[in-house]
Design an enzyme around this catalytic site. Sequence first.
Site, PDB file in Angstrom:
ATOM      1  N   GLU A  57       0.830  -1.208   0.000  1.00 22.10           N
ATOM      2  CA  GLU A  57       0.000   0.000   0.000  1.00 22.10           C
ATOM      3  C   GLU A  57       0.865   1.259   0.000  1.00 22.10           C
ATOM      4  O   GLU A  57       0.611   2.208  -0.743  1.00 22.10           O
ATOM      5  CB  GLU A  57      -0.905   0.033   1.246  1.00 22.10           C
ATOM      6  CG  GLU A  57      -1.924  -1.093   1.307  1.00 22.10           C
ATOM      7  CD  GLU A  57      -1.408  -2.338   2.027  1.00 22.10           C
ATOM      8  OE1 GLU A  57      -0.201  -2.632   1.940  1.00 22.10           O
ATOM      9  OE2 GLU A  57      -2.211  -3.011   2.675  1.00 22.10           O
ATOM     10  N   CYS A  90      -2.129  -2.468   7.208  1.00 26.55           N
ATOM     11  CA  CYS A  90      -1.560  -2.353   8.555  1.00 26.55           C
ATOM     12  C   CYS A  90      -1.743  -0.915   9.056  1.00 26.55           C
ATOM     13  O   CYS A  90      -2.085  -0.004   8.293  1.00 26.55           O
ATOM     14  CB  CYS A  90      -0.077  -2.743   8.557  1.00 26.55           C
ATOM     15  SG  CYS A  90       1.027  -1.490   7.870  1.00 26.55           S
TER      16      CYS A  90
HETATM   17  N1  THU Z   1       2.203  -6.405   4.128  1.00 26.29           N
HETATM   18  C1  THU Z   1       1.751  -5.551   3.151  1.00 26.29           C
HETATM   19  O1  THU Z   1       2.399  -5.356   2.132  1.00 26.29           O
HETATM   20  N2  THU Z   1       0.567  -4.943   3.356  1.00 26.29           N
HETATM   21  C2  THU Z   1      -0.259  -5.151   4.418  1.00 26.29           C
HETATM   22  O2  THU Z   1      -1.312  -4.547   4.516  1.00 26.29           O
HETATM   23  C3  THU Z   1       0.127  -6.112   5.461  1.00 26.29           C
HETATM   24  C4  THU Z   1       1.491  -6.642   5.375  1.00 26.29           C
HETATM   25  C5  THU Z   1       3.459  -7.120   3.908  1.00 26.29           C
HETATM   26  C6  THU Z   1       4.613  -6.710   4.781  1.00 26.29           C
HETATM   27  C7  THU Z   1       5.444  -7.978   4.772  1.00 26.29           C
HETATM   28  O3  THU Z   1       6.264  -7.971   3.626  1.00 26.29           O
HETATM   29  C8  THU Z   1       4.436  -9.087   4.641  1.00 26.29           C
HETATM   30  O4  THU Z   1       3.243  -8.489   4.156  1.00 26.29           O
HETATM   31  C9  THU Z   1       4.165  -9.824   5.931  1.00 26.29           C
HETATM   32  O5  THU Z   1       3.751  -8.976   6.917  1.00 26.29           O
END
Ligand code: THU
Length: 132
Positions: A57, A90
């Site tokens: 994001e 997140c």
């Molecule tokens: N991650 C994202 O790219 N977006 C989210 O909304 C949640 C988590 C990624 C970060 C990390 O590379 C992996 O997902 C595991 O947390």
Amino acid sequence: MSQELDFLIARAKSACEKAYAPYSKFPVGCALVSASGQVYTGCNVENISFGLTICAERAAVFAGVLAEGSEFKIKKVVIYTPTEVPITPCGACRQVIHEFGKEVEVVSVCNTGHPNIANLPFLLPDSPAIAL
Ligand code: THU
């Protein structure tokens, strides 16, 4: 589902295929629509330090700022994960999305079941709003 949403899901899926997630093995793709109607995509890019990992994001938001500068505003964010349940952004990403749009629609799509449709006021209540 609308044609626009189908298109955005396809873009988020393609972005997800580019994810660099050797540590978590959790690829994420994001496609967002700006107020000017442009689409920007991002994928997560992990790092051996873990802490330097960037989420899909935020990668998409930063691509939008790079293209449109300080006028950049977000209308809609679509997130794709090849999981059985949809995942929402997140906390850090919610805050960064909020910087560029207060009423953003957030659609989370997985590979089974229905999309989860939410909005930023629900995902990030009582967020700070400072009039600059
Ligand atoms: N991650 C994202 O790219 N977006 C989210 O909304 C949640 C988590 C990624 C970060 C990390 O590379 C992996 O997902 C595991 O947390």
